[in-house]
Design an enzyme around this catalytic site. Structure first.
Site, PDB file in Angstrom:
ATOM      1  N   SER A   1      57.560  74.271  20.208  1.00 16.31           N
ATOM      2  CA  SER A   1      58.088  75.638  20.299  1.00 16.31           C
ATOM      3  C   SER A   1      58.749  76.028  21.610  1.00 16.31           C
ATOM      4  O   SER A   1      59.435  77.045  21.653  1.00 16.31           O
ATOM      5  CB  SER A   1      56.981  76.643  20.011  1.00 16.31           C
ATOM      6  OG  SER A   1      56.865  76.811  18.638  1.00 16.31           O
TER       7      SER A   1
ATOM      8  N   SER B   1      59.081  78.208  17.845  1.00 21.87           N
ATOM      9  CA  SER B   1      58.825  79.621  17.679  1.00 21.87           C
ATOM     10  C   SER B   1      59.246  80.477  18.882  1.00 21.87           C
ATOM     11  O   SER B   1      59.432  81.675  18.736  1.00 21.87           O
ATOM     12  CB  SER B   1      57.329  79.861  17.415  1.00 21.87           C
ATOM     13  OG  SER B   1      56.564  79.450  18.527  1.00 21.87           O
TER      14      SER B   1
ATOM     15  N   LYS C   1      57.003  85.535  26.151  1.00 17.27           N
ATOM     16  CA  LYS C   1      56.853  85.518  24.692  1.00 17.27           C
ATOM     17  C   LYS C   1      55.805  86.561  24.299  1.00 17.27           C
ATOM     18  O   LYS C   1      54.832  86.766  25.046  1.00 17.27           O
ATOM     19  CB  LYS C   1      56.418  84.105  24.293  1.00 17.27           C
ATOM     20  CG  LYS C   1      56.377  83.788  22.816  1.00 17.27           C
ATOM     21  CD  LYS C   1      56.031  82.295  22.617  1.00 17.27           C
ATOM     22  CE  LYS C   1      55.994  81.876  21.172  1.00 17.27           C
ATOM     23  NZ  LYS C   1      55.716  80.415  21.027  1.00 17.27           N
TER      24      LYS C   1
HETATM   25  N1  GLN Z   1      57.473  74.535  14.463  1.00 14.62           N
HETATM   26  C1  GLN Z   1      56.116  74.160  14.673  1.00 14.62           C
HETATM   27  C2  GLN Z   1      55.216  74.984  13.784  1.00 14.62           C
HETATM   28  O1  GLN Z   1      55.722  75.760  13.069  1.00 14.62           O
HETATM   29  C3  GLN Z   1      55.750  74.296  16.103  1.00 14.62           C
HETATM   30  C4  GLN Z   1      55.460  75.689  16.493  1.00 14.62           C
HETATM   31  C5  GLN Z   1      54.923  75.789  17.878  1.00 14.62           C
HETATM   32  O2  GLN Z   1      55.037  74.866  18.694  1.00 14.62           O
HETATM   33  N2  GLN Z   1      54.274  76.894  18.132  1.00 14.62           N
HETATM   34  O3  GLN Z   1      54.031  74.855  13.788  1.00 14.62           O
END
Ligand code: GLN
Length: 489
Positions: free
Chosen positions: A178, A154, A79
Site C-alpha cells: 500500500s 490503499s 493517511k
Molecule cells: N492491496 C493489498 C490489500 O488490499 C494491500 C493493502 C495494503 O498494503 N494495506 O490488502
C-alpha cells in the site's frame, strides 16, 4: 526559485533554516495549491486549517528562538488511519464517522518532536483494503498524471498528494504494497520498512503481522530524512524492534560498486506489462553502469504469495475489525437490543470489500477450515520467507517491478476482486517474507503513466535500499518530472 510547493522536504528544511521562507508561508502556499487542485484529485479527506496554522506559527516561533530540529516547520500529511489528537480518523470508512482521535500515534509524536507540522488527512481504501482507493467510503482519489486512472492504493491519497505537489511528503502504511504500489503509480518514492522498524502504536490495524508504517516522498533523500525521525523502539508497540536507528542519510551519495543485485526470473514472467518490463530492465542496466553486479536469482514460491497473503491478511483483519461494534468507536445505529445495534452498525458501517474480507477471514479461521487454510498459509509463508533467505545468499538486494502494470483506469479491476488482488503480486511477498522494499520512479508508459522499480532487501537492509535508490535517482531524472494539472477551480 521553484514554487514553494515544489520543494522537497530537504529543500524546504534548507530554505527555512536559511531564512528564505517561514513555516506559515509554506503552509499558506500549500493550502492555496490544495484549494486549486484537490477538487480534481481528492487526495485529502479532511484538513484542519486552524490547527495546522497554529503548528506552523509555533514552528516559526521555535526557529526565532534559535531552536533547530530535523523537520522544523515542514508540513507533512498523513493517511487517514493515524491517530492525531483532536482530529478525525475515518480509515476511509463510515464506521469511523464522528470518531475523534483522543491521542497521538507514536510516529505523530516523533514527527512533532522533529518539528513537523501535521497537515491534513489523506484518502485511502477502507481500512487499507484495496489497491486503487476505489474502496474509500468518501469516493476515490485520482491519479494526477491522468485523472481517469487510479492513484493506486490503499495509500492512494498519499501518492496523489505528493505527485501533485499538494503535500511535501506523507505518511502511509503498507500491509501488502500500500505504500509502494501507489508510489509507483504516481511517480513517487515509497518505502516499506522492516516489520517493527517503526512503531504502530496509534495506527489503526489491518493485518497485524504484516502492517508497517512507511513514507511516500518526492525523492529518496526525503525518505531517509523521515526514516531518521520515525524509526526506533517504542515500548507501547510490542512488535517494535530494539535495534539502533542509523543515520539513513549516510547511505546516500555512494555508487553501487561492490553490491550484487538479483533479478528474480519469476518477477519478469507472464502477466508483466511489456512497457513495465522494458523500463525496469533499462533501470537495471543503469544500476550496472553505476558499479553493481547484476545476477539472476529464483523465487519459486512467488506464485503462492497472493493466496497466502489473502488468507493471512483477511484472517487477521477479521479479528482486528471485531472491535468496531458500534459501541466503542465512531458510528452507531439506534436499535432495540445490543445485538441488533452491533449487527446494524456493522452492516451499514462497513463497505462491501471490507465485509468480503471479514467473511473470508472468519471462514479461514473457523474450526474445520483452520488447518486447511490458515495453518497451511502460515506454513507457506515460512516457505516464502525461506525462498527470500536463499536469494539473499547470492545478492544484497533484488530489483523487480513494483507492480505488473502502470496505473489502471477506474472500474477496470473493481468489478473483479481477484484481478485487483493480483496487482499486489510483487509487493505482498515482501511483507510475508519480513523484508523491506523501496519503490523508485524508473520511467513512463507510452500514455505517460509513471512506472516504478522495486528494490527489495532482507530485514533491516533499508540503508542498502536507500543507497541503490539514491544512486539510481541521481543518474536519472524520472523523479523530477511533474504532471500537468488543470486547476479545478
Ligand atoms: N492491496 C493489498 C490489500 O488490499 C494491500 C493493502 C495494503 O498494503 N494495506 O490488502
Amino acid at each position: 526559485m521553484a514554487a514553494l510547493t515544489e520543494l522537497t522536504v530537504s529543500e524546504a528544511v534548507r530554505v527555512l533554516s536559511e531564512g528564505g521562507t517561514t513555516s506559515t508561508s509554506l503552509l499558506e502556499a500549500l493550502l492555496q495549491r490544495i484549494d486549486q487542485h484537490d477538487g480534481a484529485i481528492h487526495a485529502y479527506v479532511s484538513i484542519d486549517r486552524e490547527d495546522a496554522m497554529r503548528q506552523a506559527e509555533a514552528a516559526d516561533a521555535r526557529r526565532k528562538r534559535g531552536e533547530s530540529a530535523p523537520l522544523l516547520g515542514v508540513p507533512i500529511a498523513v493517511k487517514d488511519l493515524f491517530n492525531v489528537k483532536g482530529q478525525p480518523c475515518t480509515c476511509g470508512s463510515r464506521m469511523l464517522e464522528g470518531y475523534i482521535a483522543p491521542f497521538d500515534a507514536t510516529v505523530i509524536t516523533r514527527l512533532r518532536e522533529a518539528g513537523a507540522v501535521i497537515v491534513g488527512r489523506l484518502n485511502m481504501d477502507e481500512f487499507a483494503m484495496g489497491s486503487s482507493t476505489e474502496n474509500s467510503a468518501w469516493g476515490p482519489s485520482r491519479n494526477p498524471w491522468n485523472t481517469d486512472c487510479v492513484p493506486g492504493g490503499s495509500s492512494g491519497g498519499n501518492a496523489a498528494a505528493v505527485a501533485a505537489d499538494i503535500a511535501f511528503a506523507s505518511l502511509g502504511t503498507d500491509t501488502g504494497g500500500s505504500v509502494r504500489q501507489p508510489a509507483s503509480f504516481c511517480g513517487c518514492v515509497g518505502l516499506k520498512p522492516t516489520y517493527g522498524r517503526i512503531s504502530r502504536y496509534g495506527v489503526v490495524a489491518y493485518a497485524s503481522s504484516l502492517d508497517q508504517v512507511g513514507p511516500v516522498t518526492k525523492d529518496v533523500r526525503d525518505t531517509a530524512l523521515l526514516m531518521n525521525v520515525m524509526s526506533g523502539l517504542d515500548l507501547r508497540d510490542s512488535t517494535s524492534l530494539n535495534v539502533p536507528t542509523p543515520d539513513f542519510t549516510t547511505a546516500l551519495g555512494r555508487d553501487l560498486r561492490g553490491l550484487r543485485l538479483g533479478l528474480p526470473s519469476e518477477y519478469f514472467g507472464a502477466g508483466l506489462d511489456p512497457e513495465v518490463e522494458r523500463a525496469v530492465r533499462a533501470a537495471t542496466d543503469v544500476c550496472r553502469s553505476l558499479g553493481a553486479e547484476i545476477v539472476s536469482v529464483s523465487l519459486p514460491q512467488t506464485k503462492f504469495a497472493i493466496p497466502t497473503y489473502y488468507v493471512i491478511a483477511t484472517a487477521e483483519a477479521s479479528a482486528n475489525l471485531a472491535r468496531f461494534d458500534g459501541i466503542r468507536y465512531g458510528a452507531r445505529v439506534k436499535a432495540d437490543s445490543p445485538l441488533e445495534l452491533y449487527e446494524q452498525t456493522r452492516a451499514r458501517g462497513f463497505g462491501s470489500e471490507v465485509k468480503r474480507r471479514i467473511i473470508l477471514g472468519t471462514y479461514v479461521l473457523s474450526s474445520g477450515y483452520y488447518d486447511a487454510y490458515y495453518l497451511r498459509a502460515q506454513k507457506v509463508r515460512r516457505w516464502i520467507r525461506a525462498g527470500f533467505d536463499d536469494a539473499f545468499r547470492s545478492c544484497d538486494a533484488l530489483l523487480t517491478p513494483t507492480a505488473p502494470t502502470p496505473a489502471f483506469r477506474f472500474g477496470e479491476k473493481s468489478a473483479d476482486p481477484l484481478q485487483m488482488y493480483l496487482s499486489d503480486i510483487f509487493t505482498a511477498t515482501v511483507n510475508l517474507a519480513g523484508g523491506c522494499a523501496l519503490s523508485v520512479p524508473c520511467g513512463f508508459s507510452a500514455t505517460g503513466m509513471p512506472i516504478g522499480m522495486q528494490v527489495i532487501g532482507p530485514a533491516l537492509a533499508e540503508e542498502t535500499l536507500l543507497r541503490v535508490g539514491h544512486a539510481y535517482e541521481q543518474a536519472t531524472d524520472w523523479h523530477l518530472r511533474r504532471p500537468q494539472l488543470k486547476a479545478s477551480v
